[in-house]
Design a protein around this motif. Structure first.
Motif, short mmCIF file in Angstrom:
data_model
loop_
_atom_site.label_atom_id
_atom_site.label_comp_id
_atom_site.label_asym_id
_atom_site.label_seq_id
_atom_site.Cartn_x
_atom_site.Cartn_y
_atom_site.Cartn_z
N ALA A 111 0.69 -1.45 0.36
CA ALA A 111 0.02 0.18 -0.17
C ALA A 111 0.74 1.54 -0.05
O ALA A 111 0.28 2.24 -0.48
N ASP A 112 1.96 1.31 0.21
CA ASP A 112 2.62 2.23 0.73
C ASP A 112 4.08 2.62 -0.43
O ASP A 112 4.92 3.66 -0.52
N ARG A 113 4.10 1.67 -0.82
CA ARG A 113 4.88 1.85 -3.07
C ARG A 113 4.42 1.52 -3.91
O ARG A 113 4.05 0.69 -3.76
N THR A 114 5.37 1.77 -4.40
CA THR A 114 4.80 1.23 -6.54
C THR A 114 6.87 0.87 -6.19
O THR A 114 7.59 0.22 -5.71
N VAL A 115 5.60 -0.46 -7.24
CA VAL A 115 6.93 -1.73 -6.63
C VAL A 115 7.17 -1.84 -8.15
O VAL A 115 6.52 -1.69 -9.29
N ILE A 122 4.23 -1.24 -10.79
CA ILE A 122 3.40 -1.71 -10.07
C ILE A 122 2.79 -0.66 -9.43
O ILE A 122 3.10 -0.46 -8.31
N PRO A 123 1.40 0.53 -9.12
CA PRO A 123 1.30 1.81 -8.42
C PRO A 123 1.08 1.20 -6.62
O PRO A 123 0.44 0.17 -7.12
N PRO A 124 0.64 1.68 -5.64
CA PRO A 124 0.74 1.09 -4.73
C PRO A 124 -0.76 0.53 -4.87
O PRO A 124 -1.63 0.78 -5.18
N ASP A 125 -1.14 -0.36 -3.70
CA ASP A 125 -2.44 -0.55 -3.00
C ASP A 125 -3.32 -2.00 -4.81
O ASP A 125 -4.10 -0.83 -5.32
N THR A 126 -1.95 -2.03 -6.31
CA THR A 126 -3.09 -2.39 -6.70
C THR A 126 -3.64 -4.12 -6.75
O THR A 126 -2.83 -4.67 -6.52
#
Ligand code: HEM
Ligand SMILES: Cc1cc2nc3c(=O)[nH]c(=O)nc-3n(C[C@H](O)[C@H](O)[C@H](O)COP(=O)(O)O)c2cc1C
Length: 527
Positions: A111-115, A122-126
């Motif tokens: 939820a707290d970072r782009t990976v 992948i954007p946060p919380d996707t």
């Protein structure tokens, strides 16, 4: 009567060991619904497709039949026997590859970072949808992916394949908690049906697959034909024979010595193993104690013997890389100054029980305990041993550890080793025993059966021999004589290629196991 309380009894009457509270009724209701949905349709779909595959592959059915008969004959199928039926597991895995009952599931990105996932950001919380249908049909990993081929799961073909290339039960903290139960159910059904029946497809079959939640196959009609062939005599005694059935006997030299067997467990396997070591120690005349790991650091803390006064054995599982419930306090305590003081000079050995499907955290907690005991000044009596529940190797690994422990213990007290301890290290080759039990000479067996018996025997023998090494087949790159003109003497220069990922530096140990000539092996089997 089953000695274990069933799930409903546990949920309704067993208080939480930490809080002392019972589960609220609405929680029990939800659990029941979850287990009915998650635990029933999934496995029944898997078994339906398993039988569908078997019906179309009589050669696979025959290999399953031979393996079951060679392992247990018509006798009961125990947990140990299931572990030995490697081909049955391969068949189950291949079916779950092609027809995973859960064809997809979602995972959320942090939820707290782009990976980064491969080339994708992948954007946060996707929500990321994982398609097992697609994953399991990747032709780069599974050539000719639509083909049903259980040999894909032979140790040779699995070597080097990513553990994340097969995920029917998902992975990580929210992976399927029923995976092991389901794998047992599937193998039991496979083995029980195949040893009694031939399964064939009826021509009226018209398979359609929908997916209300799990895969839902319809339109399969099977013909089940009882096996008429006289079954070979049961070989249950082979399977039920413990791998290490040596008896050290009561040893005066060990009287007064302490054996503390500590276990960490959620579902009881490690406590069963701890019981075995407790019985082993008692039979040798040691003063034994068995306790959960947490008992070491609780109020009336358990005394740990130091030096030659005794040994501490630790047998523990791992859950998502963390300790099981009754080892959590011990885990916290391990790094404390009190721990260093109490563990200093303690002779120990650790056995880790895990499952390689949790590839990133395989036996992580047992390894941590082993490291911490060493760091605190403990004396390792036998190196960390590991049992993998995925391959069914855990029993054999435990038996080897048991033997290694006894040898190290007796040696450390200057006691002689019992004669039958060496024999227990080399269990008999099952297939050869089966052949003897059939009462036929090797040459009297039909040729395909003869070859199958021989191949399996050689494979098993090679595997037993190479256990614990990193074996590979080496073709000589260069093999030339160095002594020119010397009579009756020979010194050869030999070079071999190392497989990828293996390096050799001066001081490393390389054992060369030459193959015996085929004729020699054949002659020995005939004899
Ligand atoms: C072939 C049989 C089975 C397959 C393919 C399967 C597959 C799965 C998958 C893929 C998940 C994760 C879902 C997600 O990440 O959204 C899951 C979760 C779960 N499974 Fe299974 N399952 C099977 C059998 C069972 C059995 C026999 C039980 C119970 C006895 C069971 C109980 C559960 C439960 C309770 C969860 C939720 C775990 C959690 O969220 O922490 N499953 N299963
Ligand atoms: C939810 C869950 C998580 C697990 N996590 C791991 C893990 O991280 N590493 C591992 O080696 N084994 C893992 N396992 C496998 C267990 O450690 C293994 O089945 C062990 O034999 C259980 O022993 P016990 O019955 O004594 O608790 C996990 C099993 C389950 C059900």
């Amino acid at each position: 009567k089953c000695p274990m309380a069933d799930m409903a009894t546990r949920m309704l009457t067993f208080p939480d060991p930490l809080t002392g509270e019972l589960l609220p009724d609405d929680n029990v209701e939800n659990q029941v619904a979850t287990f009915l949905v998650a635990g029933h349709d999934s496995t029944s779909t898997a078994i339906t497709m398993l039988l569908y595959q078997l019906a179309q592959h009589p050669e696979v059915e025959e290999r399953v039949y031979r393996e079951v008969m060679a392992t247990v004959g018509n006798g009961p199928i125990s947990w140990e026997a299931l572990g030995k039926m490697e081909y049955c597991m391969q068949v189950v895995k291949e079916n779950l590859r092609l027809f995973s009952p859960a064809t997809w599931y979602n995972k959320m990105s942090p939820a707290d970072r782009t990976v980064q996932l491969g080339p994708y950001e992948i954007p946060p919380d996707t929500a990321v949808m994982i398609s097992t249908w697609g994953l399991h049909r990747n032709p780069k990993v599974y050539p000719n992916p639509e083909r049903f081929d259980p040999d894909r799961w032979s140790p040779e073909q699995c070597a080097g394949r990513s553990p994340y290339a097969w995920l029917p039960f998902s992975y990580g903290k929210r992976a399927c908690i029923g995976a092991q139960l389901s794998l047992i159910e599937q193998r039991m059904v496979l083995a029980e049906l195949v040893r009694r029946f031939h399964i064939r497809l009826d021509s009226s079959t018209q398979l359609t697959i929908s997916e209300p939640l799990f895969l839902n196959p319809q339109g399969i009609y099977l013909r089940v034909v009882a096996r008429t062939q006289e079954a070979p005599p049961p070989t249950t005694f082979v399977a039920s024979q413990p791998a290490s059935d040596f008896d050290v006997g009561d040893l005066e030299g060990l009287h007064g010595k302490q054996l503390v067997v500590l276990f960490g467990t959620n579902t009881g396997s490690c406590e069963d193993l701890a019981d075995k070591m407790y019985r082993r120690g008692t039979a040798m005349g040691m003063a034994c104690t068995k306790a959960p790991l947490d008992a070491v650091c609780q109020a009336d803390s358990l005394p740990l013997p130091k030096g030659a006064d005794g040994v501490v054995l630790v047998i523990t599982s791992t859950y998502n890389g963390k300790p099981p419930e009754n080892a959590k306090q011990f885990d916290q305590w391990l790094g404390s100054p009190e721990a260093s003081e109490r563990l200093q000079g303690v002779r120990f050995s650790v056995f880790g029980c895990g499952n390689r499907q949790w590839a990133a955290t395989f036996v992580a907690f047992a390894s941590k305990v082993d490291d911490c005991l060493t760091a605190a000044g403990g004396q390792c009596l036998v190196p960390l041993a590991i049992g993998d529940m995925d391959t069914g190797d855990a029993e054999a690994a435990f038996a080897r550890w048991d033997v290694a422990f006894c040898i190290a213990l007796l040696r450390s007290h200057g006691l002689p080793l019992p004669k039958d301890i060496a024999a227990s290290l080399y269990p008999k080759v099952l297939e050869y025993d089966t052949y003897l039990l059939q009462g036929k000479g090797y040459g009297d067996l039909p040729v395909p059966e003869r070859e199958a018996v021989r191949d399996r025997s050689l494979g098993t023998a090679a595997k037993l021999f190479a256990t614990g090494c990193k074996p590979f087949e080496a073709a000589p790159l260069c093999n030339r004589e160095l002594l020119v003109g010397a009579v009756g003497r020979s010194t050869r220069h030999i070079e071999i290629a190392l497989p990828e990922g293996l390096a050799y530096t001066a001081g490393d140990h390389l054992g060369v196991l030459a193959a015996n000539p085929e004729e020699g092996v054949q002659a020995y089997l005939d004899y």
